[in-house]
Write a protein that holds these residues in place. Structure first.
Motif, PDB file in Angstrom:
ATOM      1  N   LEU A  43      -2.178  -0.427   5.045  1.00  0.00           N
ATOM      2  CA  LEU A  43      -0.860  -0.166   5.545  1.00  0.00           C
ATOM      3  C   LEU A  43      -0.134   0.936   4.908  1.00  0.00           C
ATOM      4  N   GLY A  44       0.826   1.621   5.516  1.00  0.00           N
ATOM      5  CA  GLY A  44       1.730   2.910   4.740  1.00  0.00           C
ATOM      6  C   GLY A  44       1.048   4.062   4.584  1.00  0.00           C
ATOM      7  N   ARG A  45      -0.152   4.303   4.881  1.00  0.00           N
ATOM      8  CA  ARG A  45      -1.117   5.380   4.708  1.00  0.00           C
ATOM      9  C   ARG A  45      -0.273   6.722   5.374  1.00  0.00           C
ATOM     10  N   ASP A  74       0.820  -1.267  -0.089  1.00  0.00           N
ATOM     11  CA  ASP A  74      -0.104  -0.130   0.006  1.00  0.00           C
ATOM     12  C   ASP A  74       0.932   1.270   0.137  1.00  0.00           C
ATOM     13  N   ARG A  75       1.908   1.258   0.811  1.00  0.00           N
ATOM     14  CA  ARG A  75       2.858   2.536   1.085  1.00  0.00           C
ATOM     15  C   ARG A  75       3.331   3.001  -0.385  1.00  0.00           C
ATOM     16  N   LEU A  76       3.282   2.162  -1.630  1.00  0.00           N
ATOM     17  CA  LEU A  76       3.732   2.508  -2.851  1.00  0.00           C
ATOM     18  C   LEU A  76       2.807   3.455  -3.504  1.00  0.00           C
ATOM     19  N   ARG A  79      -4.955  -0.960  -4.893  1.00  0.00           N
ATOM     20  CA  ARG A  79      -4.932  -2.001  -3.892  1.00  0.00           C
ATOM     21  C   ARG A  79      -3.738  -2.538  -3.983  1.00  0.00           C
ATOM     22  N   SER A  80      -3.420  -3.274  -2.819  1.00  0.00           N
ATOM     23  CA  SER A  80      -2.421  -4.152  -2.424  1.00  0.00           C
ATOM     24  C   SER A  80      -2.539  -5.446  -3.379  1.00  0.00           C
TER      25      SER A  80
END
Length: 306
Positions: free
Chosen positions: A300-302, A52-54, A77-78
């Motif tokens: 994750l990673g927001r 997600d952080r990408l 989405r992941s």
């Protein structure tokens, strides 16, 4: 008014980002497409990314070739991932490809009971996997046999005092970045282990993601609340478990798990936030029945806003 960005230019931007990430990490996954909405001067992105952080990296790459246009990334989405495999034994999840060992950073410890893991890809004889907490990394050596996807259970207790009781035996355990055992543990690893061992519920591995469970301003004074501080003494977004008058945490500066008065824990902090214990239970109920936090829709990673 500037002309509409070209789909070809956006495609090249994604290809360049994919090449950069592959060179840095040894592997990535970016399957992204774009739709133009000229009347609204908006670009809508769809597809899958490795983690997600990408999403923020994808948005930044598109912004460079589409200045003045808004970008909607809600459709990213992941990646869903593939088969689930038993861990072959206690392991370490590497942040970068073993072939890039000179640049290797943190290795996240996995206990045998943390398995199974989901295979995302393979490069040579090394697998890229995702753990049940959503952490993605490289796992050296062969994976264990294919197993049925796991299913998270509902929280085993709603008593926050059980978290505190379980935390005190960790006092004086040495600090180790990436560790999750009594031989060495970091701040977010301690919090994750307590939630897993006491509640039977998964929390994200990293403190910045743990905060996003349900961020609240100020210091949580409730028993079992997670307290977060940004200070010069500890790592950014440092986390501990509240007992009411004290906070138990794995201290980077003192290299061990300690118990501090709440006032001492926040002394000199530039920012203080917390997650109430009840929100940990709510996440556990939300994830129950799913194989992982990612499968349950936890992103994750927001970035924390506000």
């Amino acid at each position: 008014m500037s002309s509409a960005p070209s789909l070809e230019g956006m495609g090249r931007a994604i290809d360049e980002l994919r090449d950069e990430l592959t060179a840095r990490h040894g592997w990535t996954h970016l399957e992204v497409s774009a739709t133009l909405e000229p009347a609204a001067r908006r670009i809508v992105l769809h597809g899958e990314v490795a983690v997600d952080r990408l999403e923020a990296r994808v948005v930044a790459a598109i912004e460079r070739v589409a200045m003045g246009w808004s970008i909607d990334a809600e459709g990213l989405r992941s990646m869903s991932g593939g088969s689930w495999h038993a861990l072959p034994g206690p392991s370490f999840l590497l942040g970068e490809c073993p072939g890039l060992a000179a640049r290797r950073r943190v290795a996240t410890e996995l206990r045998l009971e943390d398995g199974p893991v989901q295979r995302l890809g393979v490069v040579g004889r090394t697998a890229i996997v995702r753990g049940r907490d959503g952490t993605v990394g490289w796992l050296e050596g062969p994976l264990g046999p294919v197993v049925e996807p796991p299913r998270a259970s509902f929280p085993r207790t709603e008593d926050p005092r059980a978290i505190v009781t379980a935390a005190r035996p960790w006092l004086a355990a040495p600090y180790r970045l990436g560790g999750v055992s009594e031989d060495g543990v970091d701040c977010s690893g301690l919090v994750q282990r307590l939630a897993l061992d006491v509640l039977g519920s998964w929390l994200p591995r990293h403190s910045s993601d743990q905060l996003l469970v349900a961020p609240r301003p100020g210091l949580g004074l409730g028993v079992g609340d997670l307290s977060f501080v940004w200070s010069d003494r500890e790592a950014l977004c440092h986390v501990g478990v509240g007992t009411g008058p004290t906070v138990i945490h794995a201290s980077l500066s003192r290299r061990r798990v300690v118990e501090d008065a709440a006032e001492a824990f926040v002394a000199g902090a530039r920012r203080v936030m917390h997650v109430p214990f009840g929100e940990l239970l709510a996440l556990g109920r939300r994830v129950a029945g799913h194989p992982s936090l990612t499968a349950a829709g936890f992103r994750l990673g927001r970035e924390l806003t506000g």
